[in-house]
Structures are given as C-alpha cells and as structure tokens.
Design a protein around this motif. Structure first.
Motif, PDB file in Angstrom:
ATOM      1  N   THR A  27       0.848  -1.191   0.000  1.00  0.00           N
ATOM      2  CA  THR A  27       0.000   0.000   0.000  1.00  0.00           C
ATOM      3  C   THR A  27       0.881   1.237   0.000  1.00  0.00           C
ATOM      4  O   THR A  27       2.019   1.201   0.461  1.00  0.00           O
ATOM      5  CB  THR A  27      -0.929   0.063   1.233  1.00  0.00           C
ATOM      6  OG1 THR A  27      -0.132   0.105   2.411  1.00  0.00           O
ATOM      7  CG2 THR A  27      -1.869  -1.131   1.286  1.00  0.00           C
ATOM      8  N   SER A  43       0.463   5.353   1.092  1.00  0.00           N
ATOM      9  CA  SER A  43      -0.385   6.339   1.755  1.00  0.00           C
ATOM     10  C   SER A  43       0.182   7.728   1.482  1.00  0.00           C
ATOM     11  O   SER A  43       1.352   7.977   1.740  1.00  0.00           O
ATOM     12  CB  SER A  43      -0.404   6.058   3.255  1.00  0.00           C
ATOM     13  OG  SER A  43      -1.123   7.059   3.925  1.00  0.00           O
ATOM     14  N   ASP A  44      -0.640   8.604   0.942  1.00  0.00           N
ATOM     15  CA  ASP A  44      -0.216   9.964   0.638  1.00  0.00           C
ATOM     16  C   ASP A  44      -1.302  10.932   1.087  1.00  0.00           C
ATOM     17  O   ASP A  44      -2.323  11.071   0.433  1.00  0.00           O
ATOM     18  CB  ASP A  44       0.043  10.112  -0.858  1.00  0.00           C
ATOM     19  CG  ASP A  44       0.629  11.457  -1.219  1.00  0.00           C
ATOM     20  OD1 ASP A  44       0.449  12.433  -0.459  1.00  0.00           O
ATOM     21  OD2 ASP A  44       1.264  11.549  -2.275  1.00  0.00           O
ATOM     22  N   PRO A  45      -1.101  11.609   2.231  1.00  0.00           N
ATOM     23  CA  PRO A  45      -2.140  12.496   2.746  1.00  0.00           C
ATOM     24  C   PRO A  45      -2.445  13.687   1.835  1.00  0.00           C
ATOM     25  O   PRO A  45      -3.549  14.204   1.864  1.00  0.00           O
ATOM     26  CB  PRO A  45      -1.601  12.945   4.098  1.00  0.00           C
ATOM     27  CG  PRO A  45      -0.155  12.643   4.081  1.00  0.00           C
ATOM     28  CD  PRO A  45       0.064  11.542   3.095  1.00  0.00           C
ATOM     29  N   ALA A  47      -6.343   8.983  -1.782  1.00  0.00           N
ATOM     30  CA  ALA A  47      -6.304   7.537  -2.012  1.00  0.00           C
ATOM     31  C   ALA A  47      -5.374   7.186  -3.172  1.00  0.00           C
ATOM     32  O   ALA A  47      -5.331   7.887  -4.185  1.00  0.00           O
ATOM     33  CB  ALA A  47      -7.706   7.017  -2.294  1.00  0.00           C
ATOM     34  N   ALA A  59       5.038  10.510   0.611  1.00  0.00           N
ATOM     35  CA  ALA A  59       4.205   9.314   0.626  1.00  0.00           C
ATOM     36  C   ALA A  59       4.880   8.258   1.479  1.00  0.00           C
ATOM     37  O   ALA A  59       6.100   8.246   1.613  1.00  0.00           O
ATOM     38  CB  ALA A  59       3.994   8.794  -0.797  1.00  0.00           C
ATOM     39  N   LYS A  84       5.042   4.027   2.231  1.00  0.00           N
ATOM     40  CA  LYS A  84       4.720   2.684   1.746  1.00  0.00           C
ATOM     41  C   LYS A  84       4.589   1.754   2.935  1.00  0.00           C
ATOM     42  O   LYS A  84       5.094   2.034   4.028  1.00  0.00           O
ATOM     43  CB  LYS A  84       5.779   2.165   0.778  1.00  0.00           C
ATOM     44  CG  LYS A  84       7.225   2.249   1.269  1.00  0.00           C
ATOM     45  CD  LYS A  84       7.610   1.243   2.299  1.00  0.00           C
ATOM     46  CE  LYS A  84       9.048   1.467   2.729  1.00  0.00           C
ATOM     47  NZ  LYS A  84       9.368   0.969   4.017  1.00  0.00           N
ATOM     48  N   SER A  85       3.910   0.637   2.709  1.00  0.00           N
ATOM     49  CA  SER A  85       3.920  -0.399   3.725  1.00  0.00           C
ATOM     50  C   SER A  85       3.967  -1.750   3.044  1.00  0.00           C
ATOM     51  O   SER A  85       3.310  -1.974   2.041  1.00  0.00           O
ATOM     52  CB  SER A  85       2.715  -0.293   4.650  1.00  0.00           C
ATOM     53  OG  SER A  85       1.531  -0.543   3.949  1.00  0.00           O
TER      54      SER A  85
END
Length: 85
Positions: A18, A20-22, A26, A64, A66-67
């Motif tokens: 995934t 994630s970028d605030p 999405a 961003a 990542k996970s």
C-alpha cells in the motif's frame, strides 16, 4: 495525479503493498504483491488541485509512505494540476 514506483529491493517476495499519501489522497497500485526485484506503479486516484496557499508559498510539499516488507518507494512522476493564470 501523483504516481509512485514501488520496488521490492529485499530478498523475499512481499504482499499487501500500500502507499499512503495524505496530500494526494487515495492511491491504487497496479499490483499488491511483488517478487524479489519486481516493481509496480501506483497512482493517486484523483488530481491534487493547487490551492491559493500553495501558490502563495511557491511550492507544494508532499511525501508518501509505503507499507510492506522490504520495500522502497521512489517518487517517479509528480504531476499536479495548475491553476489558471
């Protein structure tokens, strides 16, 4: 939209990727599992519209996260919508 290249630089396959970028919102990745050495492209689902405060500041700061196991995320193409002059 913002886009990201995700590469598995580890020594084992990974799953559950995934990003994630605030700022961008999405993000959807073309693949959520990667073999060792494999890459996938992820992209924000919508455009980021530059705000008046962005324009006054003269830039847009973005990061961003990542996970997954053994991954490195590298920004490869950051595109933002421009305000009409």
């Amino acid at each position: 939209p913002y886009s990201y290249l995700v590469t598995n630089t580890g020594n084992v396959p990974v799953t559950g990727i995934t990003v994630s970028d605030p700022t961008a919102g999405a993000v959807t990745c073309a693949q959520t599992s990667l073999a060792v050495g494999a890459s996938t492209t992820c992209a924000a689902n919508s455009l980021y519209v530059i705000s008046i405060s962005d324009e006054v500041a003269g830039s847009v700061d973005n990061s961003a996260v990542k996970s997954a196991v053994h991954l490195v995320v590298r920004m490869v193409a950051m595109k933002v919508a421009q305000l009409a002059a």
